[in-house]
Design a protein around this motif. Structure first.
Motif, PDB file in Angstrom:
ATOM      1  N   MET A  14       0.811  -1.213   0.000  1.00 19.62           N
ATOM      2  CA  MET A  14       0.000   0.000   0.000  1.00 19.62           C
ATOM      3  C   MET A  14       0.847   1.268   0.000  1.00 19.62           C
ATOM      4  N   LEU A  15       2.017   1.211   0.637  1.00 22.98           N
ATOM      5  CA  LEU A  15       2.832   2.410   0.737  1.00 22.98           C
ATOM      6  C   LEU A  15       3.245   2.940  -0.633  1.00 22.98           C
ATOM      7  N   ALA A  16       3.242   2.081  -1.638  1.00 28.23           N
ATOM      8  CA  ALA A  16       3.610   2.537  -2.987  1.00 28.23           C
ATOM      9  C   ALA A  16       2.664   3.630  -3.467  1.00 28.23           C
ATOM     10  N   LEU A  17       1.398   3.567  -3.068  1.00 29.53           N
ATOM     11  CA  LEU A  17       0.432   4.577  -3.504  1.00 29.53           C
ATOM     12  C   LEU A  17       0.698   5.943  -2.879  1.00 29.53           C
ATOM     13  N   VAL A  71       6.257   1.344 -11.075  1.00 32.95           N
ATOM     14  CA  VAL A  71       5.878  -0.047 -10.873  1.00 32.95           C
ATOM     15  C   VAL A  71       6.013  -0.372  -9.392  1.00 32.95           C
ATOM     16  N   ALA A  72       4.881  -0.706  -8.766  1.00 32.74           N
ATOM     17  CA  ALA A  72       4.879  -1.006  -7.336  1.00 32.74           C
ATOM     18  C   ALA A  72       5.410  -2.412  -7.086  1.00 32.74           C
ATOM     19  N   GLY A  73       6.008  -2.596  -5.917  1.00 36.44           N
ATOM     20  CA  GLY A  73       6.506  -3.910  -5.543  1.00 36.44           C
ATOM     21  C   GLY A  73       5.482  -4.716  -4.772  1.00 36.44           C
ATOM     22  N   VAL A  74       5.776  -5.999  -4.610  1.00 38.28           N
ATOM     23  CA  VAL A  74       4.929  -6.898  -3.816  1.00 38.28           C
ATOM     24  C   VAL A  74       5.732  -7.383  -2.620  1.00 38.28           C
ATOM     25  N   GLY A 102      10.924   1.648 -10.708  1.00 36.65           N
ATOM     26  CA  GLY A 102      10.521   0.562  -9.820  1.00 36.65           C
ATOM     27  C   GLY A 102      10.550   1.044  -8.382  1.00 36.65           C
ATOM     28  N   ILE A 103       9.429   0.925  -7.683  1.00 34.21           N
ATOM     29  CA  ILE A 103       9.346   1.303  -6.279  1.00 34.21           C
ATOM     30  C   ILE A 103       9.610   0.068  -5.433  1.00 34.21           C
ATOM     31  N   CYS A 104      10.629   0.109  -4.599  1.00 37.95           N
ATOM     32  CA  CYS A 104      10.949  -1.007  -3.717  1.00 37.95           C
ATOM     33  C   CYS A 104      11.211  -2.271  -4.552  1.00 37.95           C
TER      34      CYS A 104
END
Length: 311
Positions: A14-17, A71-74, A102-104
């Motif tokens: 969620m923090l990616a948002l 691009v958010a991570g999982v 790429g985020i995280c």
């Protein structure tokens, strides 16, 4: 108008948002709308985060166009690789965008799509070794907040994504706007990409408020001669009480803890500034350049000039 698309998939963090909040406040600070963000997934519809919260998304496809793709991570990038559809989109449509980031653990997705081949990149420290093993062509810098290599941006974990997107704002709208956004978001500082993921104060793990204040005072006054008496006076303790607190909570004497702060500050200045090593030694509070060199070799196993020669 600068279009920004963020790609999420099931079990995304969620923090990616929160990176979109940086863009929201950049629009406010700019006085007019510059960024137009949209949230995408492979098929569109509701996508569930790692917390189970659903987020509505638009579908990826030929009509999904953006100037910047995030691009958010999982949570588990090794066990949950990106889908073929997301990889194909990155390899075709997205790779023509002005920026792809790429985020995280989103770095794993970029690497899977081949966008990090022979590129410098970073990711969350806890997953860095896995990225290096799975994608050996990536030039991994696992100790950096975020890295820019041509059009490809990657960030370390969690809040480092905010720093990366704030770096984009600075490039797009200037340093003044970026500072206003950082202030609005109550970010204590705007961390540059070259900064290390690990904080010396976090490593010391102070538990009490007074010791935290003493360390923050020391970090803000490294150019001074920082005696135990001076630190104790700053936090309203006796020198003996403060020394005991240091030992109890950090396992170090005040002098050793402050040396670590000086070392961290000097390292950042060497990596990020063009100051001479003697000037950096003075700014960080070392006696002279020779003293800084001795502490560097003891702490990092390398002389300070080797950090600069490797840039």
């Amino acid at each position: 108008m600068h279009r920004v698309g963020i790609i999420i998939s099931d079990h995304f963090q969620m923090l990616a948002l929160s990176t979109l909040t940086v863009l929201e406040f950049a629009n406010y600070a700019n006085g007019k709308t510059f960024y137009q963000p949209q949230v995408y997934s492979e098929s569109g519809g509701t996508v569930r985060s790692s917390l189970g919260i659903g987020v509505e998304t638009l579908p990826l496809g030929p009509d999904a166009l953006a100037d910047t793709w995030l691009v958010a991570g999982v949570v588990s990038p090794v066990q949950e690789p990106a889908s073929d559809g997301v990889v194909h989109f990155l390899q075709t449509t997205a790779r023509n965008a002005r920026r792809v980031a790429g985020i995280c653990t989103g770095a794993f997705v970029l690497a899977q799509a081949g966008l990090l081949n022979e590129k410098r990149a970073t990711t969350h420290w806890a997953h860095a070794r896995s990225l290096a093993v799975m994608h050996p062509t990536v030039q991994l810098a696992e100790d950096r907040i975020f890295i820019i290599d041509d059009r490809i941006w990657t960030s370390a974990g969690m809040t480092a994504g905010l720093d990366m997107v704030l770096g984009m704002v600075e490039k797009d709208l200037g340093a003044d706007i970026a500072r206003v956004v950082a202030h609005r978001l109550v970010m204590s500082q705007r961390r540059s990409g070259g900064q290390t993921q690990h904080s010396e104060i976090l490593a010391l793990a102070p538990r009490s408020d007074r010791l935290q204040r003493a360390l923050e005072y020391a970090r803000s006054h490294l150019g001074k001669t920082l005696t135990v008496e001076l630190l104790a006076e700053a936090v309203h303790l006796s020198p003996r009480q403060l020394s005991r607190l240091f030992r109890q909570e950090t396992g170090k004497s005040p002098a050793k803890a402050i040396e670590g702060l000086r070392l961290e500050a000097a390292r950042l200045m060497i990596e990020e500034s063009r100051l001479s090593l003697d000037a950096i030694a003075h700014e960080a509070g070392f006696r002279d350049g020779r003293h800084m060199r001795e502490v560097f070799i003891r702490g990092y196993g390398i002389p300070p000039q080797s950090l600069r020669s490797g840039r």
